[in-house]
Design a protein around this motif. Structure first.
Motif, PDB file in Angstrom:
ATOM      1  N   ARG A 194      42.580  46.370  42.813  1.00 25.10           N
ATOM      2  CA  ARG A 194      42.762  47.201  41.633  1.00 25.10           C
ATOM      3  C   ARG A 194      42.557  46.381  40.357  1.00 25.10           C
ATOM      4  O   ARG A 194      41.902  46.816  39.409  1.00 25.10           O
ATOM      5  CB  ARG A 194      44.169  47.804  41.639  1.00 25.10           C
ATOM      6  N   ASP A 195      43.114  45.181  40.366  1.00 27.94           N
ATOM      7  CA  ASP A 195      42.944  44.308  39.200  1.00 27.94           C
ATOM      8  C   ASP A 195      41.469  44.029  38.948  1.00 27.94           C
ATOM      9  O   ASP A 195      40.983  44.106  37.817  1.00 27.94           O
ATOM     10  CB  ASP A 195      43.678  42.983  39.422  1.00 27.94           C
ATOM     11  N   ILE A 198      39.815  47.115  37.461  1.00 26.90           N
ATOM     12  CA  ILE A 198      40.142  47.327  36.055  1.00 26.90           C
ATOM     13  C   ILE A 198      39.398  46.330  35.173  1.00 26.90           C
ATOM     14  O   ILE A 198      38.840  46.676  34.133  1.00 26.90           O
ATOM     15  CB  ILE A 198      41.660  47.211  35.835  1.00 26.90           C
ATOM     16  N   ASP A 199      39.360  45.098  35.632  1.00 23.38           N
ATOM     17  CA  ASP A 199      38.606  44.054  34.932  1.00 23.38           C
ATOM     18  C   ASP A 199      37.155  44.463  34.731  1.00 23.38           C
ATOM     19  O   ASP A 199      36.605  44.387  33.628  1.00 23.38           O
ATOM     20  CB  ASP A 199      38.613  42.775  35.782  1.00 23.38           C
ATOM     21  N   ASP A 202      36.713  47.193  32.303  1.00 26.84           N
ATOM     22  CA  ASP A 202      36.892  46.646  30.959  1.00 26.84           C
ATOM     23  C   ASP A 202      35.601  46.062  30.420  1.00 26.84           C
ATOM     24  O   ASP A 202      35.220  46.276  29.268  1.00 26.84           O
ATOM     25  CB  ASP A 202      37.966  45.547  30.994  1.00 26.84           C
ATOM     26  N   HIS A 207      37.835  52.278  29.929  1.00 27.78           N
ATOM     27  CA  HIS A 207      39.246  51.928  30.030  1.00 27.78           C
ATOM     28  C   HIS A 207      40.061  52.996  30.737  1.00 27.78           C
ATOM     29  O   HIS A 207      39.586  54.075  31.076  1.00 27.78           O
ATOM     30  CB  HIS A 207      39.827  51.682  28.641  1.00 27.78           C
TER      31      HIS A 207
END
Lengths: 327, 327
Positions: A194-195, A198-199, A202, A207
């Motif tokens: 997930r990280d 999201i990165d 970004d 977002h």
DNA sequence: CGGCAATCCGTGAACGCTCACGGGAGCGTT
DNA sequence: AACGCTCCCGTGAGCGTTCACGGATTGCCG
């Protein structure tokens, strides 16, 4: 009950010494062809089978490795296991497989008995290092998919960051802007995947990607997708925690009358071979599972032999985007 | 190289006898708490790990069973293996898994080494009984899915006749008359499953069912269905050799614009859990794979213990129709 | 006929551990 | 003081095999 039949029994019946029997059985030289046959006959007659313990005790070869996995029926672990088996076979090593049934209690039980049976342990563990060490008591161990803190352990690290970025790049290049994710619902904290996701989002200036929660099964994935789409009907693409969940999402999408990838693109994670049996074939951030298993075995081998560990960068396997049909 | 650290080394360092060390390690009674701790510390200090061979040699417990399968990545075998692992774990036994990679050469090699490592062998073999016996040399062996001729072996028989009849009944009841079959293309002679199918069709007065040939993979199934439908466009239902092939057929049917089960009903064989991830979920003649694995382990256990074999009728697992969505 | 290989076979020892037994120390009881 | 019991601990033996020797027999040559 009847005693075990030993090499001495065979020797007596064949009218020779144990050493001669040994020679006949392991066909070494220094034995007459006639006596050899006589010994072999006697052995078969008595139903003699050498004790693997006695033999193992005296000649120190023969390594066997314990492979601990949470659930063999999970295709991902199946693939890793297959990779490990193959690598072990190539070396003439033996692998005892333990399925801990996703239970920490079973894992404890397994650790308890595994020490007495193998030369090294390899696999997926959920216990913390302290307890692992306590159970293992000095036995070489390599943790897969999990970094170690203590130098007492060794681990196969997996890095999906690059692959996930590739996936998002791929989606964005195809014109997608509203991309959601289906994370797993198993553990407490959100996943590394997930990280990474999201990165990557970004980086494209996208977002607040929505994140659902799927339990680890196809049905869980289907359910989670329904929920996600219910809250965010404008989504045009979904990235999932793994392929199983993605397959459920595929099914749910079809039920909703959404074409894949036309109306909804789906990208999984793991790159399972299974991804080719569903329709459309699953696009996925792929891990080289065979390599994971092989590396674990290789590293375990070095540890038992007292050889230097593989270099850190060799113990890393990174995911890459595998484009099939669903995105 | 440094010698192995033995129980005597620990004893010397701790200032006690080997027996005391043994007591401390296996926490038996008759030992002072203080000395026990001292021994444990010394053991950890020296990195002592007991030899499983020496231990196994003296106390005759601890059984380990060899499981031989042609391909762990084939979901059917995965399920059987999982069943075996579970049954073994329940008994505290250990299972060494060998994947023969669908190769008879590898199977020979495996047989060669397995004898020295396990107490009994269980699994799928392709060698004939004579050669098996020659390699195994008296070791208990359980053949799965294959009848034995020599009383020296034991086997888990599977019977799909009833299930296949149920499947055909089910299709006929739904109004199908033109039913085809996709047999496997692997071996020389046609399969038992084909015989059962033809029998069942006969019973309904339906004859000359067309039979294609699919290689053992999803793509093979897809290709075979295309061929079959090309030659017999009027088919409204298909029975396949196994679920993998059925999944390929599912995919091919969709590509042809055929709704399943509306335009074409599909029935697989095996009843894999995987059948639920495809859409529609696969209707299949289901085998209780977990039971197959469990039975094999149970029977192997009796053989090594010298207990009487399970009764023949217990060693049979029969298939039943599992109706899901595809028919 | 002596000597020397070559060929075949047997005997102690060792592998590392547990089991069965015995024995000493300490304490309480008669 | 003698006995018995409990609590610890150590010693010999044995598990079934292979390894490192050494010995016996045979054949061949000078």
């Amino acid at each position: 009950m009847s005693r075990r039949v030993t090499i001495n029994d065979v020797a007596r019946v064949a009218g020779v010494s144990r050493q001669t029997v040994s020679r006949a059985l392991n066909d070494k030289g220094e034995i007459d062809a006639g006596t050899k046959q006589r010994v072999l006959d006697a052995a078969r007659e008595l139903g003699y089978r050498p004790s693997r313990f006695a033999r193992g005790l005296v000649r120190q070869d023969s390594t066997t490795i314990g492979l601990v996995i949470p659930d063999l029926l999970n295709p991902f672990f199946t693939e890793v296991a297959a990779g490990a088996l193959e690598a072990a076979r190539a070396r003439g090593w033996h692998v005892i497989v333990y399925d801990t049934a996703d239970s920490i209690t079973v894992e404890r039980g397994t650790l308890e008995v595994v020490v007495a049976q193998v030369d090294a342990v390899v696999g997926y563990f959920s216990l913390d290092e302290a307890e692992l060490d306590r159970h293992l008591g000095g036995m070489p161990a390599v943790l897969i998919g999990r970094d170690h803190r203590s130098p007492r352990f060794s681990s196969i690290r997996i890095d999906g960051e690059k692959g996930v970025h590739e996936a998002v790049d791929h989606l964005v290049a195809a014109g997608h802007r509203r991309i959601g994710m289906l994370d797993h619902a198993g553990r407490a904290e959100p996943s590394l995947r997930r990280d990474w996701f999201i990165d990557a989002m970004d980086e494209h200036g996208l977002h607040a990607p929505v994140v659902g929660n799927a339990v680890q099964s196809a049905d869980g994935g289907a359910e989670a997708l329904n929920e996600l789409l219910d809250q965010h009907p404008d989504l045009t693409a979904v990235f999932t925690y793994n392929d199983i969940i993605a397959m459920g999402a595929l099914k749910a999408a079809r039920r909703l009358g959404k074409a894949v990838p036309g109306d909804l693109a789906v990208v999984g994670f793991d790159g399972l071979q299974l991804g080719t049996v569903v329709d459309p074939a699953l696009t996925s951030v792929a891990l080289d599972t065979r390599r994971i298993g092989a590396l674990a075995i290789a590293q375990a081998g070095r540890l038992v032999a007292g050889e230097p560990s593989l270099p850190d960068e060799e113990l890393l396997v990174s995911a890459v985007l595998l484009v099939r049909e669903s995105a």
